[in-house]
Design an enzyme around this catalytic site. Structure first.
Site, short mmCIF file in Angstrom:
data_model
loop_
_atom_site.label_atom_id
_atom_site.label_comp_id
_atom_site.label_asym_id
_atom_site.label_seq_id
_atom_site.Cartn_x
_atom_site.Cartn_y
_atom_site.Cartn_z
N GLY A 182 -20.24 -21.74 -7.58
CA GLY A 182 -20.56 -19.99 -7.62
C GLY A 182 -21.37 -19.75 -8.95
O GLY A 182 -22.28 -19.74 -8.68
N CYS A 187 -12.65 -17.21 -13.04
CA CYS A 187 -11.38 -16.96 -12.69
C CYS A 187 -10.22 -16.91 -13.71
O CYS A 187 -10.37 -17.36 -14.75
CB CYS A 187 -10.68 -18.31 -11.92
SG CYS A 187 -11.56 -18.59 -10.44
N ASP A 197 -13.80 -26.44 -3.99
CA ASP A 197 -14.21 -25.12 -4.34
C ASP A 197 -13.97 -24.66 -5.74
O ASP A 197 -12.65 -24.73 -6.29
CB ASP A 197 -13.43 -24.12 -3.51
CG ASP A 197 -13.92 -22.49 -3.99
OD1 ASP A 197 -14.93 -22.48 -4.43
OD2 ASP A 197 -13.14 -21.51 -3.26
N SER A 222 -15.30 -20.69 -12.72
CA SER A 222 -15.79 -20.17 -13.95
C SER A 222 -15.35 -18.86 -14.33
O SER A 222 -15.28 -18.50 -15.51
CB SER A 222 -17.46 -20.50 -14.04
OG SER A 222 -17.87 -19.68 -12.97
P1 XMP Z 1 -17.31 -21.65 -9.80
O1 XMP Z 1 -16.70 -22.36 -10.96
O2 XMP Z 1 -18.28 -22.45 -9.26
O3 XMP Z 1 -16.10 -21.18 -8.81
O4 XMP Z 1 -18.01 -20.47 -10.38
C1 XMP Z 1 -16.46 -20.29 -7.87
C2 XMP Z 1 -15.08 -19.99 -6.98
O5 XMP Z 1 -14.60 -19.16 -7.79
C3 XMP Z 1 -13.32 -18.52 -6.90
N1 XMP Z 1 -13.06 -17.14 -7.28
C4 XMP Z 1 -12.14 -16.65 -7.92
N2 XMP Z 1 -10.96 -17.18 -8.50
N3 XMP Z 1 -10.59 -15.21 -9.48
C5 XMP Z 1 -10.40 -16.45 -9.02
O6 XMP Z 1 -9.13 -16.97 -9.64
C6 XMP Z 1 -11.55 -14.47 -9.04
O7 XMP Z 1 -11.85 -13.25 -9.22
C7 XMP Z 1 -12.82 -15.44 -8.08
N4 XMP Z 1 -13.70 -15.16 -7.76
C8 XMP Z 1 -14.25 -16.24 -7.34
C9 XMP Z 1 -13.95 -18.79 -5.70
O8 XMP Z 1 -13.07 -19.77 -5.03
C10 XMP Z 1 -15.26 -19.18 -5.60
O9 XMP Z 1 -15.74 -20.01 -4.69
#
Ligand code: XMP
Length: 473
Positions: free
Chosen positions: A361, A305, A338, A303
C-alpha cells in the site's frame, strides 16, 4: 507462570546466505500464483486502498507482471467501470466494442469519449449491424457540435473488416497490409462481433511480461465487503469480467466472512476468491475450508494502520505469515502477505517465510499511478496515503455514519513522498528480490522458501544491518 510466545517481524530476522549456483540475477524465475488458478510473473500486488489502486495503478501493475486490486470505497457502478477499463486496456479482441448511433451528434460523442476514456467508436444501428467507424481523425476538424455521426464517420463500404474467429496471424497481416489501426470483426450478416486494434495487438505480442488472461487482456482484482449489498457488487464485478475477488475485511476470521465466502462460491464456483485478513493458522484453515482460493495475511501491520494500538490485537507479520502458511501449504493454497513492506528485503523475507505474493500500500501510494494529486509542503512533493478505516475514509463512504462518535478509527491519513512512476518502485523491489534469491540459491520462489534459514537478530545486529557510521549526503 503463563508462557507467552514471542512473535517476530521482518526487521527481527535475517536470512543466512547459501552456497549459490546462480551466476546472474537475471537467471531467477519470479513467477508465482496469487490464487489457486491465477498466475503472475512477479509477486507484487497493489493494495485495495482508495489512495493506491484504481484502473491506472492496476494497468501499470499488470503490465509489469503483477496485479492491482481495485478498492471498494465507491459505488458499485464506478468500481465495475474501473475493472472494465483494465480489461479493455489491452486485448487481442475487444468482444464488446463501444458503439455510437449514426443519429448522435458530436456533442454526444464527446461525452462518450470522456465517459469511456476511448477515442474511437464503431457506428451501428439498433440491430448491432456495422454501419461505419468514427475515429479521432474524423472529428478532429469538425467545429459544429450538432454535426451527426453519419456525416462524420467512415462508412462501412470503405472499411476493411474481417470475420469473427480470424486467426491472430491473419489479423496481423490485414492490419499491416492495409496500414489500419482498427479492424472490426463481423458475422456473415455484418453484425458486430468484436474489434481488433493495432496498438493492442502489438502490445500483446511485444509484452511477454504482462499478467494476462487467456484472451490477452490484463488481469485485475477487485475488493468486496461482506455486509449490505455486497452480492450486488459481486454480480457487477463478475459481469465486468474481474479475474479475482478479494474479501476486504479487517477481521477475516469471522462467521460473517465465512458465510459470505460460501454464498459467493455457491453462486460463482469458478470465480477466484481471496479470503482475509487473517493472522493465524486457524484463521487460514477456516477460510480455506469455506472455499477460498487464496489467503490474505496481515492484521495491524500496515503503514497507516492503528488496529493494534486501538484494539490490542494483531500478530507481527513474519510470524503471522509462518503460522498461516502451515494451513496454506497443507491445502496448496497461495498466501498473500498484506502490509508492512517497507524495503526490498521485506519482500524476500515474506516469500521465504511462506508467502506467494506480497500486497503493498504505502510504498505505492506516492506514485503517479496512485489516485489523488501531488501536494507540495515546505518545498517538497507528496501524495496522500490513508487507512481505509481512518476517520476521513469512513466519512467519505457512501454509507457514512453521521454521528462522529460512532466511528472508531483503526487507521490514519498521512503524506508520503512523491515517487514518480510506480515502475521505479517495482524495479527497485524486483532488483532486491532477484539479488535475494541468488543469496538464497533459489532459482524459483518455491526454492527460496525451501532453502530459507532465518536467524533472529539483536538490536546491535539491526544497527549493523543498516548503513552506519557515515553522514548521509
Ligand atoms: P502498507 O504497509 O503496505 O499496508 O501500507 C497496506 C495494507 O494496510 C491495510 N489497511 C489497514 N489496516 N487500518 C488497518 O488496520 C486501516 O485503516 C487500513 N487501511 C489499509 C490493508 O490490509 C492494506 O492492504
Amino acid at each position: 507462570m503463563i508462557n507467552i510466545p514471542q512473535a517476530l517481524t521482518y526487521d527481527d530476522v535475517l536470512l543466512v546466505p547459501k552456497k549459490s549456483t546462480i551466476s546472474s540475477r537475471s537467471q531467477v524465475n519470479t513467477t508465482t500464483k496469487i490464487s489457486r488458478n491465477l498466475g503472475l510473473k512477479i509477486p507484487l500486488v497493489s493494495a485495495n486502498m482508495d489512495t493506491v489502486t484504481e484502473s491506472q495503478m492496476a494497468i501499470a501493475m499488470a503490465l509489469s507482471g503483477g496485479l492491482g486490486v481495485i478498492h471498494r470505497f465507491c459505488d458499485v457502478t464506478r468500481q465495475a467501470r474501473e475493472v472494465a477499463r483494465v480489461k479493455r486496456k489491452q486485448n487481442i479482441v475487444i468482444d464488446h466494442p463501444f458503439t455510437v448511433s449514426p443519429e448522435e451528434n458530436l456533442a454526444a460523442v464527446k461525452a462518450k469519449i470522456i465517459e469511456h476514456n476511448c477515442k474511437s467508436f464503431l457506428v451501428s444501428d439498433r440491430e448491432n449491424n456495422l454501419l461505419g467507424i468514427l475515429t479521432n481523425r474524423d472529428i478532429k476538424f469538425v467545429k459544429d457540435e450538432q454535426t451527426l455521426v453519419r456525416d462524420m464517420m467512415t462508412a462501412k463500404e470503405k472499411l476493411i473488416t474481417a470475420r469473427d474467429g480470424i486467426s491472430p496471424e491473419a489479423a496481423k497481416e490485414l492490419l499491416t497490409k492495409h496500414k489500419i489501426e482498427k479492424l472490426p470483426l463481423v458475422d456473415e450478416n455484418f453484425k458486430i462481433k468484436g474489434l481488433i486494434t493495432a496498438a493492442d495487438f502489438l502490445n500483446h505480442f511485444n509484452n511477454n511480461q504482462a499478467a494476462k488472461d487467456n484472451k490477452g487482456r490484463l488481469l485485475v482484482g477487485a475488493a468486496i465487503g461482506v455486509r449490505g449489498d455486497y452480492m450486488e457488487r459481486v454480480d457487477a464485478l463478475v459481469k465486468a469480467e474481474v479475474d479475482l475477488l478479494v474479501l476486504d475485511i479487517a477481521h477475516g476470521h469471522s462467521e460473517i466472512a465465512i458465510k459470505a465466502i460460501k454464498e459467493i462460491k455457491t453462486k460463482y464456483p469458478q470465480m477466484e476468491l481471496v479470503g482475509g485478513n487473517v493472522a493465524t493458522r486457524e484463521g487460514a484453515e477456516d477460510l480455506i475450508q469455506a472455499g477460498v482460493d487464496a489467503i490474505k495475511v496481515g492484521i495491524g501491520s500496515g503503514s497507516i494502520c492503528t488496529t493494534r494500538t486501538t484494539t490490542g490485537f494483531g500478530v507481527p507479520q513474519l510470524t503471522a505469515i509462518m503460522n498461516a502458511s502451515q494451513s496454506c501449504r497443507k491445502h496448496n493454497i497461495p498466501l498473500i502477505a498484506d502490509s508492512g513492506i517497507r524495503k526490498p528485503a521485506d519482500i524476500v523475507k515474506a516469500l521465504a517465510a511462506g508467502a506467494d505474493t506480497v500486497m503493498i500500500g504505502g510504498q505505492f501510494a506516492g506514485t503517479d499511478e496512485a489516485p489523488g494529486p501531488i501536494i507540495t509542503y515546505q518545498g517538497r512533493r507528496y501524495k496522500i496515503s490513508r487507512g481505509m478505516a481512518s476517520l476521513t475514509a469512513a466519512l467519505s463512504r457512501p454509507d457514512a455514519k453521521e454521528n462522529l462518535s460512532q466511528i472508531t478509527p483503526e487507521g490514519i491519513e498521512a503524506r508520503v513522498p512523491y515517487r514518480g512512476p510506480v515502475q521505479n518502485i517495482i524495479d527497485l523491489f524486483m532488483g532486491g528480490l532477484r539479488s535475494g534469491m541468488s543469496y538464497g540459491n533459489a532459482q524459483t520462489i518455491a526454492e527460496l522458501r525451501e532453502h530459507a534459514e532465518f536467524i533472529q537478530i539483536t538490536a546491535a545486529g539491526s544497527i549493523e544491518s543498516g548503513s552506519h557510521d557515515n553522514e548521509l549526503l
